[in-house]
Motif scaffolding. Structure first.
Motif, mmCIF file in Angstrom:
data_model
loop_
_atom_site.group_PDB
_atom_site.id
_atom_site.type_symbol
_atom_site.label_atom_id
_atom_site.label_comp_id
_atom_site.label_asym_id
_atom_site.label_seq_id
_atom_site.Cartn_x
_atom_site.Cartn_y
_atom_site.Cartn_z
ATOM 1 N N ASP A 11 -1.500 -4.276 1.689
ATOM 2 C CA ASP A 11 -1.539 -2.962 2.329
ATOM 3 C C ASP A 11 -0.456 -2.047 1.768
ATOM 4 N N LEU A 12 0.674 -2.615 1.407
ATOM 5 C CA LEU A 12 1.742 -1.814 0.819
ATOM 6 C C LEU A 12 1.319 -1.283 -0.554
ATOM 7 N N THR A 13 0.569 -2.074 -1.310
ATOM 8 C CA THR A 13 0.107 -1.597 -2.620
ATOM 9 C C THR A 13 -0.823 -0.403 -2.465
ATOM 10 N N TYR A 14 -1.631 -0.382 -1.403
ATOM 11 C CA TYR A 14 -2.510 0.774 -1.183
ATOM 12 C C TYR A 14 -1.691 2.009 -0.840
ATOM 13 N N TYR A 15 -0.633 1.829 -0.056
ATOM 14 C CA TYR A 15 0.242 2.954 0.290
ATOM 15 C C TYR A 15 0.944 3.482 -0.955
ATOM 16 N N PHE A 16 1.227 2.612 -1.892
ATOM 17 C CA PHE A 16 1.862 3.030 -3.144
ATOM 18 C C PHE A 16 0.868 3.650 -4.119
ATOM 19 N N GLY A 17 -0.437 3.594 -3.794
ATOM 20 C CA GLY A 17 -1.419 4.296 -4.622
ATOM 21 C C GLY A 17 -2.431 3.437 -5.329
ATOM 22 N N ASN A 18 -2.464 2.138 -5.076
ATOM 23 C CA ASN A 18 -3.428 1.283 -5.736
ATOM 24 C C ASN A 18 -4.840 1.594 -5.238
ATOM 25 N N SER A 19 -5.798 1.562 -6.163
ATOM 26 C CA SER A 19 -7.196 1.774 -5.790
ATOM 27 C C SER A 19 -8.078 1.137 -6.846
ATOM 28 N N ASP A 20 -9.366 1.071 -6.572
ATOM 29 C CA ASP A 20 -10.306 0.485 -7.526
ATOM 30 C C ASP A 20 -10.461 1.339 -8.777
ATOM 31 N N ASP B 292 19.911 -4.173 0.838
ATOM 32 C CA ASP B 292 19.363 -5.376 1.455
ATOM 33 C C ASP B 292 19.161 -5.131 2.947
ATOM 34 N N ASN B 293 18.511 -4.007 3.270
ATOM 35 C CA ASN B 293 18.206 -3.731 4.670
ATOM 36 C C ASN B 293 17.141 -4.683 5.193
ATOM 37 N N LEU B 294 16.253 -5.089 4.299
ATOM 38 C CA LEU B 294 15.209 -6.032 4.648
ATOM 39 C C LEU B 294 15.678 -7.414 4.211
ATOM 40 N N THR B 295 16.299 -8.141 5.120
ATOM 41 C CA THR B 295 16.899 -9.428 4.754
ATOM 42 C C THR B 295 15.889 -10.577 4.776
ATOM 43 N N SER B 296 14.691 -10.335 5.290
ATOM 44 C CA SER B 296 13.689 -11.397 5.336
ATOM 45 C C SER B 296 12.884 -11.487 4.041
ATOM 46 N N TRP B 297 12.770 -10.377 3.322
ATOM 47 C CA TRP B 297 12.026 -10.347 2.066
ATOM 48 C C TRP B 297 12.821 -9.613 0.991
ATOM 49 N N ASN B 298 12.612 -9.995 -0.239
ATOM 50 C CA ASN B 298 13.098 -9.236 -1.382
ATOM 51 C C ASN B 298 11.870 -8.538 -1.970
ATOM 52 N N ILE B 299 11.627 -7.307 -1.513
ATOM 53 C CA ILE B 299 10.405 -6.613 -1.923
ATOM 54 C C ILE B 299 10.354 -6.446 -3.438
ATOM 55 N N HIS B 300 11.488 -6.145 -4.057
ATOM 56 C CA HIS B 300 11.497 -5.940 -5.505
ATOM 57 C C HIS B 300 11.026 -7.194 -6.226
ATOM 58 N N ASP B 301 11.455 -8.363 -5.760
ATOM 59 C CA ASP B 301 11.035 -9.601 -6.405
ATOM 60 C C ASP B 301 9.553 -9.871 -6.155
ATOM 61 N N VAL B 302 9.100 -9.685 -4.919
ATOM 62 C CA VAL B 302 7.681 -9.902 -4.600
ATOM 63 C C VAL B 302 6.811 -8.954 -5.411
ATOM 64 N N MET B 303 7.283 -7.733 -5.594
ATOM 65 C CA MET B 303 6.516 -6.706 -6.285
ATOM 66 C C MET B 303 6.249 -7.055 -7.748
ATOM 67 N N GLN B 304 7.058 -7.952 -8.295
ATOM 68 C CA GLN B 304 6.862 -8.319 -9.699
ATOM 69 C C GLN B 304 5.511 -8.977 -9.933
ATOM 70 N N GLY B 305 4.930 -9.547 -8.884
ATOM 71 C CA GLY B 305 3.635 -10.201 -9.022
ATOM 72 C C GLY B 305 2.452 -9.281 -8.782
ATOM 73 N N TRP B 306 2.704 -8.002 -8.512
ATOM 74 C CA TRP B 306 1.620 -7.080 -8.200
ATOM 75 C C TRP B 306 1.122 -6.369 -9.456
ATOM 76 N N ALA B 307 -0.118 -5.889 -9.398
ATOM 77 C CA ALA B 307 -0.641 -5.042 -10.461
ATOM 78 C C ALA B 307 0.206 -3.779 -10.556
ATOM 79 N N GLU B 308 0.289 -3.220 -11.747
ATOM 80 C CA GLU B 308 1.166 -2.074 -11.963
ATOM 81 C C GLU B 308 0.818 -0.907 -11.048
ATOM 82 N N ASP B 309 -0.476 -0.667 -10.831
ATOM 83 C CA ASP B 309 -0.881 0.453 -9.975
ATOM 84 C C ASP B 309 -0.484 0.233 -8.519
ATOM 85 N N GLY B 310 -0.186 -1.009 -8.155
ATOM 86 C CA GLY B 310 0.194 -1.307 -6.787
ATOM 87 C C GLY B 310 1.683 -1.269 -6.530
ATOM 88 N N LYS B 311 2.468 -1.032 -7.564
ATOM 89 C CA LYS B 311 3.914 -0.969 -7.411
ATOM 90 C C LYS B 311 4.355 0.461 -7.092
#
Length: 333
Positions: free
Chosen positions: A145-154, A254-273
């Motif tokens: 869902d975050l990738t869609y907010y960042f602009g990912n689409s078909d 590190d406001n979000l201490t439960s996740w490292n979004i930057h690290d997780v984002m490395q596995g996403w398609a470029e359009d979803g970042k």
């Protein structure tokens, strides 16, 4: 805890093709089932949620294989059970009616909380891509869902995302931004709530669990007002901190201490970042339209040796922008 309306200590799941007739629905809880039948004669007076049934031939609307439904039902159970908790708190403990993003964001957060228990994860562990992949079934909703907010689409990256998009309402509530808005109120607000629990849970009386319960059971407020009341922080600061976190978490904050979004984002398609506007010159101009509650990102990298710089912010008519606009800066040397 949830109100045990029929006093049988159980929550029921009805798998029925009647759900298949509803477009874009995996399951749902109906409030009429959660009150006595003298208040709603058409209800079942039971804690129950209705879920999709296998329909591999697509007799009703579209094809749903048994194997696919098997893969999604466990997180769906966690999600819909959360709605039972939310609604019975309203009916039986006078909790304030909550906004759609609170309700769906909270239920989506519940999916990852169950994933924590299964995989030995916990809040505050700064989980990265490896942990995300391990618990993919439980964690995928907030990330996709975050990738869609960042602009990912078909059809590729959507122009104007995320600043012209919003997660504070459904399409039916006027969310007409250019992003894929079908799940706008699900994954993104779940990470907003996760950040609130990370930032304020450790010092909240009773800890993170107490803060979570108080957010769900608040009798005085809903929406952003609920989060202002529980944290003592204004909505401008909360939303700005969230915007900064989506860009800087795992890099410079590190406001979000439960996740490292930057690290997780490395596995996403470029359009979803998250892709900020990039500028390199010493004098730059950026024209953007920003919806309330959203944020535009500019990554500016001038030459090392440049003159002192000021920022000039104006609306299209040349006057000062509204007083509720927030300009934030994070500096990396």
């Amino acid at each position: 805890n949830y109100g045990d309306i029929d006093s049988n200590g159980k929550l029921s799941i009805l798998i029925t093709k009647e759900v298949n007739r509803r477009k874009n629905v995996l399951g749902f809880v109906w409030g009429g089932d959660l009150v006595p039948d003298n208040l709603c004669p058409g209800g079942n007076t039971s804690e129950i949620f209705y879920g999709l049934a296998p329909d591999p031939e697509g007799v009703i609307e579209r094809e749903w294989s048994k194997s696919f439904l098997t893969s999604i039902y466990e997180p769906l159970i966690a999600h819909e059970t959360t709605h039972v908790i939310q609604f019975t708190r309203q009916f039986y403990e006078n909790a304030q009616y909550k906004s759609s993003w609170e309700i769906e964001g909270g239920a989506t957060l519940a999916e990852q909380l169950v994933g924590y228990r299964i995989y030995g994860h916990d809040s505050g562990m700064n989980l990265g891509l490896a942990e995300y992949n391990a618990g993919f079934k439980w964690y995928r909703d907030w990330a996709s869902d975050l990738t869609y907010y960042f602009g990912n689409s078909d059809s590729g990256k959507i122009d104007g995302a995320p600043e012209q998009c919003s997660w504070l309402g459904k399409e039916s509530q006027g969310n007409s931004g250019p992003c894929r808005n079908l799940r706008a109120v699900y994954g993104v607000p779940s990470i907003f709530i996760r950040m609130i629990l990370d930032l304020y849970g450790p010092t909240y009386p009773g800890g993170e669990k107490a803060l979570s319960r108080d957010l769900v059971g608040a009798t005085d407020s809903g929406g952003l007002s609920n989060f202002e009341q529980r944290t003592g922080i204004g909505r401008k600061e909360l939303l700005t901190t969230f915007a900064m976190t989506l860009w800087g978490d795992g890099i410079i904050s590190d406001n979000l201490t439960s996740w490292n979004i930057h690290d997780v984002m490395q596995g996403w398609a470029e359009d979803g970042k998250l892709q900020p506007y990039v500028r390199m010159g010493e004098e730059e101009t950026l024209n953007v339209s920003v919806r309330a509650g959203s944020n535009a990102y500019l990554e500016w990298s001038p030459t090392i040796q440049h003159a002192p710089t000021s920022l000039h912010v104006r609306n299209p008519l040349g006057s000062l922008p509204p007083s509720d606009m927030v300009l934030w800066i994070q500096k990396i040397e």
